[in-house]
Design a protein around this motif. Structure first.
Motif, PDB file in Angstrom:
ATOM      1  N   LEU A  88      -6.046  32.271  39.262  1.00 52.74           N
ATOM      2  CA  LEU A  88      -7.416  31.863  38.930  1.00 52.74           C
ATOM      3  C   LEU A  88      -7.712  32.103  37.454  1.00 52.74           C
ATOM      4  CD1 LEU A  88      -9.516  33.117  41.985  1.00 52.74           C
ATOM      5  CD2 LEU A  88      -9.215  30.753  41.258  1.00 52.74           C
ATOM      6  N   ALA A  89      -7.332  33.274  36.973  1.00 52.79           N
ATOM      7  CA  ALA A  89      -7.587  33.584  35.563  1.00 52.79           C
ATOM      8  C   ALA A  89      -6.876  32.588  34.658  1.00 52.79           C
ATOM      9  CB  ALA A  89      -7.139  35.010  35.261  1.00 52.79           C
ATOM     10  N   ALA A  90      -5.620  32.290  34.980  1.00 54.24           N
ATOM     11  CA  ALA A  90      -4.850  31.360  34.152  1.00 54.24           C
ATOM     12  C   ALA A  90      -5.436  29.952  34.194  1.00 54.24           C
ATOM     13  CB  ALA A  90      -3.394  31.337  34.598  1.00 54.24           C
ATOM     14  N   ALA A  91      -5.983  29.567  35.345  1.00 53.41           N
ATOM     15  CA  ALA A  91      -6.494  28.206  35.513  1.00 53.41           C
ATOM     16  C   ALA A  91      -7.899  28.027  34.950  1.00 53.41           C
ATOM     17  CB  ALA A  91      -6.480  27.821  36.993  1.00 53.41           C
ATOM     18  N   LEU A  92      -8.714  29.094  34.942  1.00 53.54           N
ATOM     19  CA  LEU A  92     -10.141  28.931  34.662  1.00 53.54           C
ATOM     20  C   LEU A  92     -10.651  29.636  33.415  1.00 53.54           C
ATOM     21  CD1 LEU A  92     -11.602  29.393  38.279  1.00 53.54           C
ATOM     22  CD2 LEU A  92     -10.949  27.273  37.129  1.00 53.54           C
ATOM     23  N   ASP A  93      -9.984  30.691  32.961  1.00 49.82           N
ATOM     24  CA  ASP A  93     -10.578  31.517  31.904  1.00 49.82           C
ATOM     25  C   ASP A  93     -10.839  30.758  30.608  1.00 49.82           C
ATOM     26  OD1 ASP A  93     -10.773  33.718  33.479  1.00 49.82           O
ATOM     27  OD2 ASP A  93      -9.282  34.926  32.429  1.00 49.82           O
ATOM     28  N   ALA A  94      -9.919  29.895  30.214  1.00 55.58           N
ATOM     29  CA  ALA A  94     -10.097  29.188  28.938  1.00 55.58           C
ATOM     30  C   ALA A  94     -11.357  28.329  28.964  1.00 55.58           C
ATOM     31  CB  ALA A  94      -8.872  28.326  28.625  1.00 55.58           C
ATOM     32  N   PHE A  95     -11.581  27.632  30.069  1.00 56.47           N
ATOM     33  CA  PHE A  95     -12.798  26.818  30.173  1.00 56.47           C
ATOM     34  C   PHE A  95     -14.040  27.695  30.186  1.00 56.47           C
ATOM     35  CE2 PHE A  95     -16.123  24.982  32.881  1.00 56.47           C
ATOM     36  CZ  PHE A  95     -16.416  23.835  32.157  1.00 56.47           C
ATOM     37  N   SER A  96     -14.010  28.793  30.956  1.00 56.05           N
ATOM     38  CA  SER A  96     -15.167  29.673  31.048  1.00 56.05           C
ATOM     39  C   SER A  96     -15.518  30.283  29.699  1.00 56.05           C
ATOM     40  CB  SER A  96     -14.902  30.791  32.065  1.00 56.05           C
ATOM     41  OG  SER A  96     -14.754  30.272  33.363  1.00 56.05           O
ATOM     42  N   ILE A  97     -14.504  30.737  28.975  1.00 54.32           N
ATOM     43  CA  ILE A  97     -14.753  31.335  27.659  1.00 54.32           C
ATOM     44  C   ILE A  97     -15.302  30.291  26.697  1.00 54.32           C
ATOM     45  CG2 ILE A  97     -13.592  32.316  25.640  1.00 54.32           C
ATOM     46  CD1 ILE A  97     -11.829  33.893  27.604  1.00 54.32           C
ATOM     47  N   GLY A  98     -14.770  29.086  26.755  1.00 52.49           N
ATOM     48  CA  GLY A  98     -15.299  28.024  25.903  1.00 52.49           C
ATOM     49  C   GLY A  98     -16.758  27.734  26.196  1.00 52.49           C
ATOM     50  N   ARG A  99     -17.119  27.815  27.453  1.00 55.63           N
ATOM     51  CA  ARG A  99     -18.517  27.588  27.853  1.00 55.63           C
ATOM     52  C   ARG A  99     -19.421  28.701  27.312  1.00 55.63           C
ATOM     53  NH1 ARG A  99     -22.206  23.977  29.359  1.00 55.63           N
ATOM     54  NH2 ARG A  99     -23.067  24.156  31.458  1.00 55.63           N
ATOM     55  N   LEU A 100     -18.967  29.943  27.420  1.00 60.52           N
ATOM     56  CA  LEU A 100     -19.772  31.079  26.967  1.00 60.52           C
ATOM     57  C   LEU A 100     -19.811  31.189  25.448  1.00 60.52           C
ATOM     58  CD1 LEU A 100     -18.546  33.792  29.506  1.00 60.52           C
ATOM     59  CD2 LEU A 100     -20.694  32.508  29.581  1.00 60.52           C
ATOM     60  N   ALA A 101     -18.778  30.677  24.775  1.00 58.59           N
ATOM     61  CA  ALA A 101     -18.706  30.812  23.321  1.00 58.59           C
ATOM     62  C   ALA A 101     -19.854  30.096  22.624  1.00 58.59           C
ATOM     63  CB  ALA A 101     -17.371  30.278  22.809  1.00 58.59           C
ATOM     64  N   GLY A 102     -20.452  29.120  23.303  1.00 56.96           N
ATOM     65  CA  GLY A 102     -21.567  28.397  22.688  1.00 56.96           C
ATOM     66  C   GLY A 102     -22.903  29.095  22.824  1.00 56.96           C
ATOM     67  N   LEU A 103     -22.938  30.238  23.520  1.00 53.85           N
ATOM     68  CA  LEU A 103     -24.201  30.942  23.702  1.00 53.85           C
ATOM     69  C   LEU A 103     -24.494  31.829  22.494  1.00 53.85           C
ATOM     70  CD1 LEU A 103     -23.860  32.066  27.437  1.00 53.85           C
ATOM     71  CD2 LEU A 103     -25.009  30.038  26.535  1.00 53.85           C
ATOM     72  N   PRO A 104     -25.715  31.817  22.004  1.00 54.81           N
ATOM     73  CA  PRO A 104     -26.049  32.651  20.848  1.00 54.81           C
ATOM     74  C   PRO A 104     -26.447  34.066  21.249  1.00 54.81           C
ATOM     75  CG  PRO A 104     -27.943  31.322  21.439  1.00 54.81           C
ATOM     76  CD  PRO A 104     -26.840  30.959  22.412  1.00 54.81           C
ATOM     77  N   HIS A 105     -26.455  34.960  20.281  1.00 48.68           N
ATOM     78  CA  HIS A 105     -27.099  36.272  20.398  1.00 48.68           C
ATOM     79  C   HIS A 105     -26.518  37.137  21.510  1.00 48.68           C
ATOM     80  CE1 HIS A 105     -29.829  34.254  17.765  1.00 48.68           C
ATOM     81  NE2 HIS A 105     -30.391  33.537  18.726  1.00 48.68           N
ATOM     82  N   LEU A 106     -25.183  37.206  21.616  1.00 48.64           N
ATOM     83  CA  LEU A 106     -24.583  38.102  22.589  1.00 48.64           C
ATOM     84  C   LEU A 106     -24.394  39.519  22.032  1.00 48.64           C
ATOM     85  CD1 LEU A 106     -21.867  35.923  24.384  1.00 48.64           C
ATOM     86  CD2 LEU A 106     -24.079  36.687  25.265  1.00 48.64           C
TER      87      LEU A 106
END
Length: 247
Positions: free
Chosen positions: A17-35
């Motif tokens: 699961l991590a290998a299949a999904l993490d890159a997409f999930s991180i890319g999605r979160l990377a666009g969020l400001p003010h973390l």
């Protein structure tokens, strides 16, 4: 009673699961400001590297709380507590996903963000290539059984994900948007190997549905052997993101 084999399957599933999904999930979160300095909650993480990535983003002044599945610990979803909540493959496994989504939304601080990621298991046209028509039919049959019988019998809703967008808006979240990750999995790749894990975890259910042991062995060979020629359209991952208003 769980066995060592069950534990091994769980570990393998988390790795795939991590290998299949993490890159997409991180890319999605990377666009969020003010973390930086934020308090975050990551649910359904399994073996995911996303909590480590989040911890780096929030820094020493922030906090990343993780929990794998329901039932969630008491007090975890205190109102207004988190700047970011991410739930991966969690709501589709709960009896009342809309109700849980409302609880998650209520746990956001003003201006916070909720990201819900769930698979839409849609078996139509999932086999893109196979060594033979017979193999294609067999793999298709196993995928259909997974989506239409095996997982629903375990309380999983394979059709929940497309409803998340409307549910997020109904929960009062603003600027809701949904991105859909549509991967292609070749035999031997992590996404395809997840099917091999599912065949092993739910072996008895497949047999009860009429799949012969030799047929299960053949599907396992097709998805694990990189030279088999099998190519699958992977499960569609719906990532629905919404923000809590200021009040």
């Amino acid at each position: 009673m769980r066995t060592a084999s069950d534990t091994d399957l769980d570990v393998r599933r988390e790795v795939y699961l991590a290998a299949a999904l993490d890159a997409f999930s991180i890319g999605r979160l990377a666009g969020l400001p003010h973390l930086s300095g934020a308090r975050c909650l990551d649910l359904g993480v399994g073996g995911s590297a996303v909590p480590v990535w989040l911890a780096d983003r929030v820094g020493t002044e922030g906090e990343v709380v993780v929990a794998d599945a329901e039932p969630l610990p008491p007090g975890l979803l205190a109102p207004g507590r988190y700047a970011l909540i991410r739930a991966r493959l969690l709501l589709m496994r709960t009896p009342h996903p809309e109700a849980l989504l409302r609880r998650l939304a209520a746990a956001l601080a003003p201006g916070g963000t909720l990201v819900v990621e769930d698979w839409h298991l849609w078996p139509d046209d999932a086999v893109l290539a196979a060594p033979s028509a017979r193999d294609a039919h067999l793999v298709d049959r196993c995928l259909r059984l997974l989506a239409e019988q095996v997982l629903p019998a375990l309380g999983v809703d394979p059709g929940w994900a497309p409803r998340a967008h409307t549910a997020a808006r109904a929960a009062g979240l603003t600027t809701v948007d949904t991105a859909i990750h549509a991967p292609v999995w070749a035999a031997g790749e992590p996404g395809a190997l997840l099917l091999a894990v599912d065949l092993a975890r739910h072996h008895r259910r497949y047999l009860a549905a009429g799949v012969a042991p030799a047929e299960l062995d053949r599907v396992r060979q097709l998805v694990t052997d990189p030279g088999s020629g099998l190519v699958l359209r992977g499960h569609l991952l719906y990532s629905t993101c919404g923000g809590a208003g200021f009040y």
